[in-house]
Design an enzyme around this catalytic site. Structure first.
Site: not given
Length: 424
Positions: A251, A254, A319-320, A353, A407, A412
């Site tokens: 990693q 990267h 992440e991993h 991957d 409400e 309504h």
């Protein structure tokens, strides 16, 4: 690689890059220009940033066929097998519409519908990423997306890397454009003369791509704003130092801002991994990138016991996450936050991957605390189904009107009460 204390974890945390004010303004300008001038703006920015003057933005079928013919047959077979694995995994993620009838004749349910069009961004730069094509396109196809568009930056020769085109051809994606950066995101979101707009944009990219995705969100959907890659390894004294170091470096190469962290209950392992990192770094082709990553965002944390180590892992929310312990499945059960979890000594991160099947588009920068890997669900939308019967409205209409008036919404309430005329 430095050994740090638990309380120093914050020194490694990186939020998603917000860019500089100058970068954000540049992205806004590009998006506005593409909206106004379409293809002309895209071609102008491609010439400015990619140093290539393109008359045609779309990749031709001849170019795709030529790429396919030029690729080694063994590599084609590897790509085909990887595609099968990834497709099989994502087929398991399908969800179906459902309808539930009630005794009073009402029917409630949920209708699952694929989005109409998806835009896939495949990064260019220092490497070609056929795997990004697979991981973004296949879940969209499994979801049933009818139109899938791919954009990717051209090289200085005006061509797209062969591996990327071959991956697209294998998947049957023929609408491919030689466009990168913020101008690609703008074109996908708002359309040009050549490229019709899409409903969702997925795929990683540099800071300008990330800022552009953030800017267009709301007009279209996006997958996530991805930060630099990261890996955490949870290990005890059963792990091999050379394997742990190799996985951490996988990693680190990267990006200079990638993060690689070992959390272990073994001081002996920690010291051996430190040595292995230095040994293995020496002959890495991407030495400068990996060196910077390890120096600035690499660390080892030594814990007294496994529960303490798992608490640190949950705080990182990587992440991993690799679990290289005597009981990886038992330890995995205690992990709450991670994008993808790799169990045991044979589940090295690159397995995920490229080949195993699960998606490698994962939450970064601690966002695994609340988000998930890219999946089939990301390319579908859900519609609630309500078919109320006369009996149900008779029974519940008064309650609904009362709720509406509580409400302060008189119209309504009247919308319900006007239907009383039907059963007078």
């Amino acid at each position: 690689m430095k050994i740090i204390q638990k309380h120093e974890l914050n020194s490694l945390k990186r939020s998603v890059d917000q860019g500089t004010e100058e970068q954000r303004e540049a992205v806004k300008k590009i998006i506005h220009d593409v909206k106004q001038r379409g293809d002309a703006a895209v071609q102008s920015y491609t010439k400015q940033f990619d140093r290539v003057d393109l008359e045609e933005l779309r990749v031709s079928e001849d170019e795709m066929d030529a790429a396919y013919e030029s690729i080694d047959g063994e590599f084609i077979e590897i790509l085909q097998e990887a595609e099968q694995n990834i497709r099989r995994f994502h087929e398991r993620q399908r969800t179906n519409s459902w309808f539930e009838p009630a005794a009073d004749g009402s029917i409630l349910g949920q209708k699952i519908t694929a989005i109409d069009a998806a835009g896939i961004y495949v990064p260019g730069g220092t490497a070609a990423y056929p795997s990004s094509v697979f991981m973004n396109v296949i879940p969209a196809q499994v979801a049933g997306v009818e139109r899938i568009v791919m954009t990717t930056p051209p090289g200085k020769d005006g061509n797209v890397p062969e591996g990327v085109l071959v991956a697209a051809k294998l998947l049957g994606v023929h609408e491919v454009y030689k466009v990168g950066g913020a101008q690609a995101i703008a074109a996908l979101a708002y359309g040009t003369e050549s490229l019709q707009p899409v409903d969702k944009i997925t795929g990683p990219g540099n800071v300008f791509v990330a800022l552009a995705k953030r800017e267009v969100f709301g007009d279209v959907d996006i997958d996530m704003i991805a930060g630099p890659s990261e890996i955490a390894v949870l290990a005890d004294d059963s792990a091999k130092a050379n394997e742990v170091a190799a996985d951490l470096l996988s990693q680190a190469e990267h990006d200079a801002r990638s993060s690689s962290v070992l959390v272990t209950t073994s001081r002996e392992l920690a010291e051996k991994v430190e040595e292995q990192i230095e040994t293995q770094l020496k002959d890495l082709p991407r030495y400068e990138i990996a060196r910077a990553s390890i120096d600035d965002y690499g660390a080892i944390i030594i814990c007294e016991e496994m529960d303490e180590a798992i608490a640190v892992i949950n705080e990182i929310a990587a992440e991993h996450l690799e679990i290289m312990t005597k009981d990886p499945f038992g330890d995995m059960a205690k992990v709450k936050h991670a994008g993808a979890i790799f169990l045991g000594p044979y589940s090295s991160e690159p397995v995920g991957d490229y080949f195993a099947g699960p998606n490698h588009v994962l939450p970064t920068s601690g966002t695994a605390r609340f988000s998930s890997p890219l999946s089939v669900d990301d390319f579908t939308k859900k519609s609630s189904i309500i078919s109320y019967s006369e009996q149900a409205l008779k029974s519940n209409g008064g309650k609904i009107s009362q709720f509406a008036r509580l409400e302060g919404l008189e119209a309504h309430a009247r919308a319900i009460e006007t239907r009383k005329e039907r059963w007078k």
